[in-house]
Every structure is written in structure tokens, then in C-alpha cells.
Motif scaffolding. Structure first.
Motif, short mmCIF file in Angstrom:
data_model
loop_
_atom_site.label_atom_id
_atom_site.label_comp_id
_atom_site.label_asym_id
_atom_site.label_seq_id
_atom_site.Cartn_x
_atom_site.Cartn_y
_atom_site.Cartn_z
N ASP A 1 78.42 28.00 -10.15
CA ASP A 1 77.90 29.11 -9.52
C ASP A 1 78.00 29.21 -8.21
O ASP A 1 78.71 29.99 -7.36
N TYR A 2 77.51 28.20 -7.58
CA TYR A 2 77.49 28.13 -6.07
C TYR A 2 79.01 27.83 -5.53
O TYR A 2 79.53 28.33 -4.72
N PHE A 3 79.82 26.84 -6.18
CA PHE A 3 81.21 26.71 -5.73
C PHE A 3 81.85 27.91 -6.04
O PHE A 3 83.02 28.12 -5.37
N LYS A 4 81.60 28.49 -6.98
CA LYS A 4 82.52 30.07 -7.36
C LYS A 4 82.26 30.89 -6.15
O LYS A 4 83.34 31.47 -5.67
N LYS A 5 81.10 30.92 -5.66
CA LYS A 5 80.62 31.91 -4.59
C LYS A 5 81.47 31.37 -3.08
O LYS A 5 82.04 32.15 -2.74
N ILE A 6 81.37 30.08 -2.97
CA ILE A 6 82.15 29.38 -1.98
C ILE A 6 83.50 29.92 -2.00
O ILE A 6 84.28 30.30 -0.70
N GLU A 7 84.21 29.56 -3.21
CA GLU A 7 85.55 30.03 -3.26
C GLU A 7 86.15 31.40 -3.02
O GLU A 7 86.94 31.84 -2.28
N ALA A 8 85.11 32.15 -3.39
CA ALA A 8 85.34 33.77 -3.14
C ALA A 8 85.19 34.19 -1.71
O ALA A 8 85.96 34.85 -1.28
N ILE A 9 84.23 33.47 -0.95
CA ILE A 9 84.11 33.68 0.27
C ILE A 9 85.19 33.15 1.28
O ILE A 9 85.77 33.93 2.04
N GLU A 10 85.60 31.98 0.67
CA GLU A 10 86.90 31.46 1.43
C GLU A 10 88.27 32.16 1.27
O GLU A 10 88.97 32.49 2.09
N PHE A 11 88.14 32.85 -0.09
CA PHE A 11 89.36 33.80 -0.49
C PHE A 11 89.36 34.91 0.69
O PHE A 11 90.33 35.40 0.92
N ALA A 12 88.10 35.57 0.57
CA ALA A 12 88.15 36.86 1.40
C ALA A 12 88.33 36.43 2.98
O ALA A 12 89.20 37.41 3.54
N VAL A 13 88.17 35.43 3.48
CA VAL A 13 88.41 35.06 4.80
C VAL A 13 89.99 34.98 4.89
O VAL A 13 90.57 35.56 5.92
N LYS A 14 90.39 34.17 4.14
CA LYS A 14 91.83 33.82 4.04
C LYS A 14 92.74 35.14 3.81
O LYS A 14 93.93 35.18 4.57
N TYR A 15 92.31 36.00 2.86
CA TYR A 15 93.07 37.39 2.86
C TYR A 15 92.59 38.36 3.47
O TYR A 15 92.79 39.57 2.67
N ASP A 16 91.88 38.33 4.27
CA ASP A 16 91.34 39.33 5.18
C ASP A 16 92.38 39.93 6.21
O ASP A 16 93.20 39.64 6.60
N ASP A 17 92.18 41.36 6.26
CA ASP A 17 93.09 42.15 7.27
C ASP A 17 94.46 42.00 6.92
O ASP A 17 95.41 42.07 7.66
N GLY A 18 94.89 41.74 5.63
CA GLY A 18 96.39 41.71 5.27
C GLY A 18 97.15 40.83 5.84
O GLY A 18 98.35 40.84 5.95
N ARG A 19 96.44 39.52 6.18
CA ARG A 19 96.97 38.48 6.65
C ARG A 19 98.29 37.65 5.84
O ARG A 19 99.11 37.29 6.36
N ASP A 20 97.83 37.77 4.42
CA ASP A 20 99.01 37.09 3.40
C ASP A 20 98.81 37.97 2.40
O ASP A 20 97.87 37.86 1.70
N ASN B 1 91.79 42.45 1.58
CA ASN B 1 91.67 43.82 2.06
C ASN B 1 93.03 43.97 3.02
O ASN B 1 93.63 43.11 3.80
N VAL B 2 93.51 45.16 2.89
CA VAL B 2 94.99 45.56 3.75
C VAL B 2 94.63 46.70 4.49
O VAL B 2 94.14 47.67 4.06
N PRO B 3 94.85 46.69 5.83
CA PRO B 3 94.60 47.83 6.64
C PRO B 3 95.94 48.79 6.71
O PRO B 3 97.16 48.03 6.44
N LEU B 4 95.80 50.31 6.74
CA LEU B 4 97.06 51.02 6.44
C LEU B 4 97.37 51.61 8.06
O LEU B 4 96.41 52.31 8.37
N VAL B 5 98.36 51.60 8.41
CA VAL B 5 98.87 51.80 9.54
C VAL B 5 100.20 52.66 9.46
O VAL B 5 100.98 52.12 8.81
N PRO B 6 100.43 53.95 9.95
CA PRO B 6 101.50 54.47 9.90
C PRO B 6 102.91 53.93 10.32
O PRO B 6 103.93 54.07 9.61
#
Length: 271
Positions: free
Chosen positions: A119-138, A173-178
């Protein structure tokens, strides 16, 4: 050279006793070379204990065990006493002491610590995922995410992503810009896992002006102007309409409240 045989007996994997045995053996110059460790994992019935004790007697082995069921512990102790075999209980005394201090009886369920680790490692994996794919980086993360958040700047996409990640959800997460075309991956996913975050123009104007001031900039930049904000919100509405996703108004909601809306919907969907 004298050889010592240690039997590791566990109702789970046996990693705990194995590590303790190796740590103890390492304290002797030739310990790791002369000590042979044999692991017996997932021992769940008394007939298995009879076989292990028989082998231990034949090989003159010491038994080190981590059994959480009291009946199994008593059985093993009794058999070792009858057969005059040395045995060491690693968990029993600790569990007994903790139970006395807490005034509770142990659950006696094998493998719980392993479940906690997973359960702990699943949470760490999810946190790392959120950082990696924050603000539409990839944008590739959009297709791999459990939840996708879209919205204009300053709608709490990043803190919400991290909050949900602590609940073990992989969030992009993905930012939307015109001026920027939204990634095509947004239109390839199941709309049910996408959430649009909308906010009133007045509230966003206040947030952005405060942000500019905090950065030591003038608060009348185009970024914070109402006309610009309204154009961004119009663009946002067009995109989420095309995706067909749910929209959550975050104007007067804390991050935790928005997260609860999403989690509640996910729970209802799978119930």
C-alpha cells in the motif's frame, strides 16, 4: 569447519526472520559462510509443522519462526520441546507485549505487514506519477492516469493532484490556454475519468492579482485582467464540452472538498 543450519518458518513470506537471521550471522567472522538458511514460507497448517520439525531433527537445525497465529506457535513450541530442537520465536513476545500495553488482542492475520508495504509503495508510485505528469509536462501520462484534471491556471490542479495521489490514484493534470491546442490524448480517454475545474472570473482575478503581487510584479498584467480570464474560461468551456467530461466549480471549495466530490463519484460508480 562447523556448519549451522537455520530453518526460517513463517505463515507469510518469511522475509522478516530471514533478514534477522542474516543480520545475526553477519556478526561472526565466518557467519554468512558457515550458516545455511532454509526458508519455509506460507506455513498454514499443523501437518506442515510436523514435517518441518522432523527435518530439523534430522539436520540438527535451529528453527527461527514468525508465526502470528497463537495455536500454530504453541504447536511448534510443543513439537520442538518433545523433539529437543532449539527454536526462537521472533514475533510472539513482541506481539504479546504490545497487546498488553494496548489492551487489545492481535488480529493473527498473516502477511499484514506486506500488505502495508504494498500500500505504501502504491502511494509513492502515485505521488511520483503526479509530479511527472503535472501541468501537462508529458501528455503521454493522460492515457496512463486514473484521473485527469483540466482547467485554466490557478484552479488548484497541482495540489488536488497531490491530494488524490496520497489516496493512491495516478493523476495527470493539463492547463488549458487559448493559444495552445490541448493535447489530442485528452480526446482519446474515457470522459468519465476526466474532470474539468472551473472558477468564477472574479475569484480568479483576485487569486491571480495576489499571485503577481507575491512575485513582486504589478497586478495589472494581462494574466490577471478580467477580459483575459473570461477568454480563458470560454476556451475551457469549449474544450470540456468537446471532451464530454464532468465539470466541478472550485470557486468556493477547498482542495479537500473538491477531492471528496471526485472520490464520492468514483465510489458511487464502482458500487
Amino acid at each position: 569447519m562447523k556448519k549451522l543450519i537455520l530453518f526460517i518458518v513463517s505463515d507469510s513470506v518469511g522475509e522478516t526472520a530471514d533478514l534477522v537471521a542474516k543480520a545475526a550471522a553477519s556478526q561472526f567472522r565466518q557467519g554468512l559462510e558457515t550458516v545455511l538458511i532454509k526458508r519455509f514460507s506460507h506455513v498454514e497448517d499443523e501437518s506442515q509443522l510436523d514435517e518441518i520439525v522432523y527435518l530439523a531433527k534430522q539436520q540438527n537445525a535451529i528453527i527461527i519462526y514468525t508465526l502470528v497465529k497463537s495455536a500454530m506457535c504453541q504447536k511448534l513450541k510443543q513439537e520442538c520441546r518433545i523433539k529437543e530442537i532449539q527454536c526462537i520465536d521472533l514475533l510472539g513476545p513482541i506481539i504479546e507485549r504490545i497487546g498488553m500495553e494496548l489492551g487489545e488482542k492481535p488480529l493473527e492475520e498473516p502477511g499484514l505487514v506486506r500488505q502495508l508495504d504494498e500500500d505504501y509503495f502504491k502511494k509513492i508510485e502515485a505521488i511520483e506519477f503526479a509530479v511527472k505528469y503535472d501541468d501537462g509536462r508529458d501528455p503521454r501520462g493522460i492515457l496512463r492516469a486514473d484521473i485527469v484534471l483540466v482547467g485554466v491556471s490557478r484552479t488548484s490542479k497541482t495540489p488536488l493532484s497531490q491530494y488524490l495521489a496520497h489516496k493512491r490514484f495516478k493523476v495527470a493534470n493539463v492547463p488549458l490556454v487559448p493559444e495552445v491546442e490541448p493535447p489530442e490524448e485528452l480526446f482519446m480517454i474515457d470522459p468519465a475519468k476526466c474532470y474539468g475545474l472551473v472558477i468564477s472570473a472574479e475569484k480568479l482575478n483576485f487569486i491571480r492579482r495576489e499571485r503577481l503581487i507575491a512575485l513582486g510584479l504589478k497586478d495589472d498584467a494581462n494574466y490577471a485582467r478580467v477580459e483575459r480570464i473570461e477568454a480563458e474560461i470560454t476556451h475551457f468551456n469549449n474544450v470540456v464540452s468537446k471532451i464530454g467530461c464532468n465539470v466541478i466549480d472550485v470557486t468556493n471549495r477547498a482542495v479537500e472538498e473538491t477531492a471528496n466530490v471526485i472520490l464520492s463519484e468514483l465510489t458511487n460508480r464502482h458500487s
